[in-house]
Design an enzyme around this catalytic site. Structure first.
Site, mmCIF file in Angstrom:
data_model
loop_
_atom_site.group_PDB
_atom_site.id
_atom_site.type_symbol
_atom_site.label_atom_id
_atom_site.label_comp_id
_atom_site.label_asym_id
_atom_site.label_seq_id
_atom_site.Cartn_x
_atom_site.Cartn_y
_atom_site.Cartn_z
ATOM 1 N N TYR A 1 0.883 -1.177 0.000
ATOM 2 C CA TYR A 1 0.000 0.000 0.000
ATOM 3 C C TYR A 1 0.914 1.219 0.000
ATOM 4 O O TYR A 1 0.831 2.063 0.880
ATOM 5 C CB TYR A 1 -0.832 -0.094 1.291
ATOM 6 C CG TYR A 1 -2.119 0.681 1.352
ATOM 7 C CD1 TYR A 1 -3.075 0.596 0.348
ATOM 8 C CD2 TYR A 1 -2.408 1.469 2.470
ATOM 9 C CE1 TYR A 1 -4.278 1.281 0.449
ATOM 10 C CE2 TYR A 1 -3.608 2.156 2.577
ATOM 11 C CZ TYR A 1 -4.536 2.047 1.566
ATOM 12 O OH TYR A 1 -5.733 2.717 1.667
ATOM 13 N N ASP B 1 -4.437 -4.997 -9.870
ATOM 14 C CA ASP B 1 -5.095 -5.683 -8.745
ATOM 15 C C ASP B 1 -6.585 -5.335 -8.788
ATOM 16 O O ASP B 1 -7.059 -4.455 -8.081
ATOM 17 C CB ASP B 1 -4.453 -5.210 -7.435
ATOM 18 C CG ASP B 1 -5.078 -5.841 -6.211
ATOM 19 O OD1 ASP B 1 -5.641 -6.946 -6.332
ATOM 20 O OD2 ASP B 1 -4.996 -5.229 -5.123
ATOM 21 N N ARG C 1 -12.849 8.259 6.375
ATOM 22 C CA ARG C 1 -12.579 9.014 7.618
ATOM 23 C C ARG C 1 -12.152 10.427 7.242
ATOM 24 O O ARG C 1 -10.959 10.750 7.246
ATOM 25 C CB ARG C 1 -11.435 8.352 8.412
ATOM 26 C CG ARG C 1 -11.671 6.922 8.866
ATOM 27 C CD ARG C 1 -10.424 6.330 9.510
ATOM 28 N NE ARG C 1 -9.303 6.318 8.587
ATOM 29 C CZ ARG C 1 -9.053 5.354 7.698
ATOM 30 N NH1 ARG C 1 -9.858 4.314 7.632
ATOM 31 N NH2 ARG C 1 -8.030 5.430 6.878
ATOM 32 N N HIS D 1 -2.637 7.607 -2.556
ATOM 33 C CA HIS D 1 -3.784 6.690 -2.616
ATOM 34 C C HIS D 1 -4.339 6.459 -1.209
ATOM 35 O O HIS D 1 -5.549 6.544 -0.983
ATOM 36 C CB HIS D 1 -3.341 5.363 -3.250
ATOM 37 C CG HIS D 1 -4.379 4.282 -3.205
ATOM 38 N ND1 HIS D 1 -5.504 4.297 -4.012
ATOM 39 C CD2 HIS D 1 -4.470 3.156 -2.449
ATOM 40 C CE1 HIS D 1 -6.229 3.208 -3.756
ATOM 41 N NE2 HIS D 1 -5.631 2.502 -2.819
ATOM 42 N N GLU E 1 -6.685 -1.463 -10.186
ATOM 43 C CA GLU E 1 -5.673 -0.784 -9.379
ATOM 44 C C GLU E 1 -4.361 -0.836 -10.155
ATOM 45 O O GLU E 1 -3.867 -1.919 -10.460
ATOM 46 C CB GLU E 1 -5.523 -1.425 -7.989
ATOM 47 C CG GLU E 1 -6.713 -1.137 -7.082
ATOM 48 C CD GLU E 1 -6.491 -1.529 -5.633
ATOM 49 O OE1 GLU E 1 -5.599 -2.357 -5.351
ATOM 50 O OE2 GLU E 1 -7.234 -1.005 -4.767
ATOM 51 N N GLN F 1 -15.737 -5.377 -1.016
ATOM 52 C CA GLN F 1 -14.681 -4.953 -0.084
ATOM 53 C C GLN F 1 -15.254 -4.169 1.098
ATOM 54 O O GLN F 1 -14.879 -4.384 2.253
ATOM 55 C CB GLN F 1 -13.667 -4.097 -0.848
ATOM 56 C CG GLN F 1 -12.419 -3.708 -0.061
ATOM 57 C CD GLN F 1 -11.430 -2.889 -0.915
ATOM 58 O OE1 GLN F 1 -11.651 -2.663 -2.102
ATOM 59 N NE2 GLN F 1 -10.348 -2.469 -0.312
HETATM 60 CA CA CA Z 1 -3.946 -3.400 -4.282
#
Ligand code: CA
Length: 428
Positions: free
Chosen positions: A126, A234, A140, A131, A200, A241
């Site tokens: 990540y 991805d 949030r 991103h 992704e 999700q």
């Molecule tokens: Ca990913």
């Protein structure tokens, strides 16, 4: 770190394979990426190197005796660099090996490309703070970036069985996944086809040399454990999700398909495109096991990245597709070497052929977002296409094409080829 420039990077080198001298090719003699291919009649994969619009069969050219790419990836630095030099010398103008090599050439248009190696374990990271911040803000608004982000290279273990190769044409095809989806107002979830399917944009890093269990890889040696990089998509089902990810993270929203490009561009080939790895001034320095002078000086790699979309309607009209965004891998918050050092710091053993995903590589600007989740602001603002169509998320028949290339003044530009994948309708 693989920062050594030698005669294989010399921009003046030209090949007797004429298509490799085309200024537009991703595969000039300075690149020499590895992949696996087979002809129409073949059952087994052969190891090849891309040169212009051709593939050089390394067994036929008598450069390798094995057909096992994972074994080639385990080579130490010296034989690995000797192989690159032999390829460069054999393919360049005036080579004494031209006759032997010419007999080992096959047009890329006549072969099927396979996964570049046998992929073992797959870990997705990540590493784009842009991103992580943009997506975090959707969930949030006041606290987008979680407190561990600047300390830990965040990742999770993915699944390798559904990783496919993004060949020419439609590339990897897969059916729109079904899963448990619960709308914000619904009392209960339902099993239905995903309606928020996304791509992704990522870089894939293939592990070269293994490390023994219990023996962490030091940051200074980490790149000796990385063979090369690919493009990586991805695919993600955002609605699945959103319902499943707490508390253990993504599961069925990610493991139905992932697409890797067929050619591994080696870190040796990427040496001219290294850049300093900088963090904003007020950010914390990484812990010592994730920090070194070399990593600060050369840890980043400048790879320009693009996502293209070809809808079914565009395909019917012979329209090659439209670019949705571009970004650069150098904007990642963690380097490849840091990912290897972190993954093994607890004693975890990596094996040759393991795959790391970088995480979605969004740049600092909103138009540099590496997913539709970001480009359409969670589906609130459709992305307008030039043929009048629009997208919040992917529709059936959409082909997503990732591209990547490296440019630097004084060097020959090299590219990654394409990583293509197409969405088929959900199984009835
Ligand atoms: Ca990913």
């Amino acid at each position: 770190m693989n920062t050594g420039i030698d005669q294989t990077h010399d921009p003046a080198q030209r090949s007797w394979v004429e298509s490799a001298n085309d200024p537009a090719t991703d595969f000039p003699i300075q690149n020499l990426p590895f992949g696996r291919f087979r002809g129409e009649e073949d059952l087994d994969w052969c190891i090849g190197v891309a040169i212009g619009d051709q593939v050089l069969d390394l067994n036929c050219a008598k450069l390798l005796e094995t057909q096992d790419m994972n074994r080639v990836m385990r080579l130490d630095k010296q034989p690995r660099q000797a192989l690159r030099l032999a390829l460069s010398q054999g393919l360049r103008h005036g080579s004494a090996d031209e006759v032997r090599f010419r007999a080992a050439l096959v047009p890329q248009a006549r072969v099927e490309m396979g996964l570049p190696c046998e992929i073992g374990d797959y870990t997705d990271f990540y590493t784009s703070i842009h991103h992580a911040t943009t997506v975090g803000r959707q969930f949030r608004p006041d606290n987008p970036l979680l407190p561990n982000y600047k300390w830990v290279p965040i990742g999770y273990h993915g699944r390798s069985s559904s990783i496919g190769v993004g060949n020419a044409g439609l590339g990897q095809t897969f059916h729109r996944p079904r899963g448990q989806i619960k709308g914000p107002e619904a009392v209960e979830p339902k099993l239905e086809p995903c309606s928020k399917l996304d791509f992704e944009l990522e870089i894939g890093a293939f592990i070269a040399r293994p490390n023994a269990a219990g023996e962490p890889v030091l940051l200074t040696e980490a790149e000796e454990h990385v063979f090369g990089l690919t493009l990586f998509n991805d695919w993600s089902a955002r609605d699945i999700q959103a319902w499943e990810y707490q508390p253990l993270g993504p599961f069925l929203s990610k493991n139905f398909a992932s697409t890797v490009s067929p050619w591994m561009v080696t870190l040796d080939a990427l040496a001219p495109f290294r850049e300093p790895f900088n963090r904003p001034e007020n950010d914390p320095a990484p812990l010592p096991y994730l920090d070194s002078l070399e990593n600060r000086q050369h840890g980043a790699i400048s790879i320009e990245l693009e996502v293209w979309l070809q809808t079914a309607k565009m395909r019917a009209n012979n329209h090659a597709g439209e670019r949705l965004m571009h970004s650069n891998y150098r904007d990642a918050y963690w380097t490849v070497a840091q990912l290897v050092a972190h993954h093994t710091v607890n004693g975890c053993n990596l094996r040759s052929g393991d795959l790391f995903g970088s995480g979605t590589l969004s740049g600092p600007r909103p138009d540099q977002a590496g997913s539709l989740l970001e480009l359409s602001q969670g589906g609130k603002r459709p992305v307008a296409l030039s043929n009048g169509e629009q997208r919040t998320f992917l529709e059936d028949g959409d082909t997503v094409i990732l591209r990547g290339y490296c440019r630097r003044e004084g060097f020959r530009h090299i590219g990654f080829g394409e990583c293509r994948g197409t969405v088929l309708p959900a199984h009835p």
